[in-house]
Design an enzyme around this catalytic site. Structure first.
Site, PDB file in Angstrom:
ATOM      1  N   LEU A   1       0.877  -1.160   0.000  1.00 25.56           N
ATOM      2  CA  LEU A   1       0.000   0.000   0.000  1.00 25.56           C
ATOM      3  C   LEU A   1       0.920   1.217   0.000  1.00 25.56           C
ATOM      4  O   LEU A   1       1.652   1.442   0.956  1.00 25.56           O
ATOM      5  CB  LEU A   1      -0.894   0.005   1.241  1.00 25.56           C
ATOM      6  CG  LEU A   1      -2.128  -0.899   1.210  1.00 25.56           C
ATOM      7  CD1 LEU A   1      -2.669  -1.089   2.618  1.00 25.56           C
ATOM      8  CD2 LEU A   1      -3.200  -0.314   0.309  1.00 25.56           C
ATOM      9  N   SER A   2       0.895   1.973  -1.075  1.00 29.09           N
ATOM     10  CA  SER A   2       1.807   3.111  -1.188  1.00 29.09           C
ATOM     11  C   SER A   2       1.586   4.094  -0.045  1.00 29.09           C
ATOM     12  O   SER A   2       0.507   4.157   0.552  1.00 29.09           O
ATOM     13  CB  SER A   2       1.599   3.826  -2.521  1.00 29.09           C
ATOM     14  OG  SER A   2       1.916   2.974  -3.599  1.00 29.09           O
ATOM     15  N   ALA A   3       2.629   4.855   0.261  1.00 30.91           N
ATOM     16  CA  ALA A   3       2.540   5.865   1.308  1.00 30.91           C
ATOM     17  C   ALA A   3       1.359   6.787   1.029  1.00 30.91           C
ATOM     18  O   ALA A   3       1.120   7.193  -0.114  1.00 30.91           O
ATOM     19  CB  ALA A   3       3.833   6.666   1.371  1.00 30.91           C
TER      20      ALA A   3
END
Length: 389
Positions: free
Chosen positions: A89-91
């Site tokens: 899950l990207s930042a």
């Protein structure tokens, strides 16, 4: 585990730093209604200094929540393959920045490339509207997970299991394309799948993301770097080679250079410029008792090392078929002569024949070729990253 409190804390941290974009106020509301924990699996992964170890929500709920909400700059690793992260899950700050760069409006038809756990697709659908987003994910398990989570929030996102590098969804062109994995070459498929005037936001060479606008004739796409951040690589790209052994040979060179190697370690603007000018150079940095140390290789057999010595000088050693250390020094001098531009001054243009990076102006500015064409003659290799206007 108080997830509501953690969500609020991260929201406030982004607010304090100005990370919520004024141009896209809808993003703050969308993230509030569709928080990342809704799309997080039971197992996340944390690096313990030597390897990635699982963080299980059932046995360590606080640790699990910390992986999700510890920082707006930190991704949450959701899958590990061969000891290395293969999905995340990207930042939150990066996700918001990329969706802001997409200039998404209600009614737009959106292709979400590399859907992962489905969070990006959900946020895009919140804005574009139910049934307006198609998400493509190459990993069947990830696609099934995203399909399940997206069905739960009820936004009508279609999730396909396919290779988005080569296979666009059926049904005509898209107004917007957003990718969640880094490509060394922009697939021409993405340009063909986007209507003239449409926008493509994608990570460029694992350093950051760029926003391209497709030309009115559909024969090219061009745009500036918009944000920094590291991303998962395209699973079709080769894994970067390990550093070649620095064996002594008759062609090896050792010399003293009147430069301190510290900026190669500390200055992200310089490091970005090097990746544009010498796109196949891979840098690894560290420190010893004398200062910064830097190793460089070209993914094959050529290598260089920069080691600080007294007086702001550097011992440069290099070997192999090319003098990649000299190439780095030349690119460093060029960056200085150009006024030390920030990454946001750079951009990328993609055509059917290849692609090139540019500084300030895609038509009359300085250009850098981006490597050999792809096997089908469409696209080439460039890397980039960081905020633009």
């Amino acid at each position: 585990m108080d997830l509501a409190k953690r969500r609020a804390s991260l929201d406030e941290a982004m607010d304090a730093r100005g990370d919520w974009p004024e141009r896209s106020p809808w993003l703050r509301e969308a993230v509030s209604e569709l928080p990342r924990d809704l799309f997080a699996p039971t197992l996340l992964w944390r690096r313990d200094g030597h390897a990635y170890v699982p963080v299980d929500r059932r046995t360590d709920p606080e640790g699990w929540a910390e992986e999700l909400y510890g920082s707006q700059d930190a991704p949450a690793v959701t899958q590990v393959s061969g000891g290395q992260p293969s999905s995340s899950l990207s930042a939150q700050g990066v996700v918001v920045d990329m969706l802001d760069s997409l200039r998404l409006e209600p009614g737009h038809r959106v292709w979400d490339v590399g859907g992962g756990q489905g969070w990006n697709a959900a946020l895009a659908a919140w804005r574009a509207g139910p049934g307006r987003v198609v998400s493509t994910e190459i990993d069947p398990e990830l696609a099934a997970f995203a399909r399940d989570r997206l069905a739960t929030v009820g936004l009508g996102v279609e999730v396909l299991t396919a290779d988005a590098t080569t296979t666009p969804p059926d049904g005509g062109r898209f107004d917007r394309v957003i990718a969640a994995y880094a490509v060394e070459r922009v697939p021409w498929t993405w340009i063909e799948a986007t209507r003239p005037g449409g926008r493509i936001v994608h990570p460029w060479g694992r350093l950051g993301h760029v926003a391209l606008t497709v030309a009115e004739d559909g024969r090219s796409a061009s745009g500036r770097v918009r944000g920094l951040g590291r991303f998962m690589a395209d699973r079709n790209d080769p894994v970067p080679a390990a550093f070649p052994a620095q064996r002594r040979g008759p062609a090896d060179v050792r010399e003293l250079v009147a430069r301190d190697p510290a900026p190669l370690h500390d200055d992200r603007d310089l490091r970005f410029a090097l990746r544009v000018a010498v796109p196949d150079a891979v840098l690894a940095t560290g420190h010893d008792e004398h200062g910064a140390t830097v190793r460089v290789h070209d993914g094959a057999a050529s290598w260089a090392s920069f080691s600080a010595v007294d007086g702001g000088r550097t011992v440069l050693r290099q070997g192999g078929a090319r003098r990649i250390g000299d190439e780095v020094l030349l690119a460093w001098s060029q960056w200085e002569s150009l006024g030390r531009p920030e990454p946001g001054a750079y951009g990328l243009t993609v055509t059917g024949e290849g692609q090139f990076a540019w500084l300030n102006d895609p038509h009359g500015g300085v250009r850098w070729p981006s490597g050999a064409p792809a096997p089908d003659g469409r696209g080439a290799t460039v890397r980039a990253g960081r905020p633009g206007s």
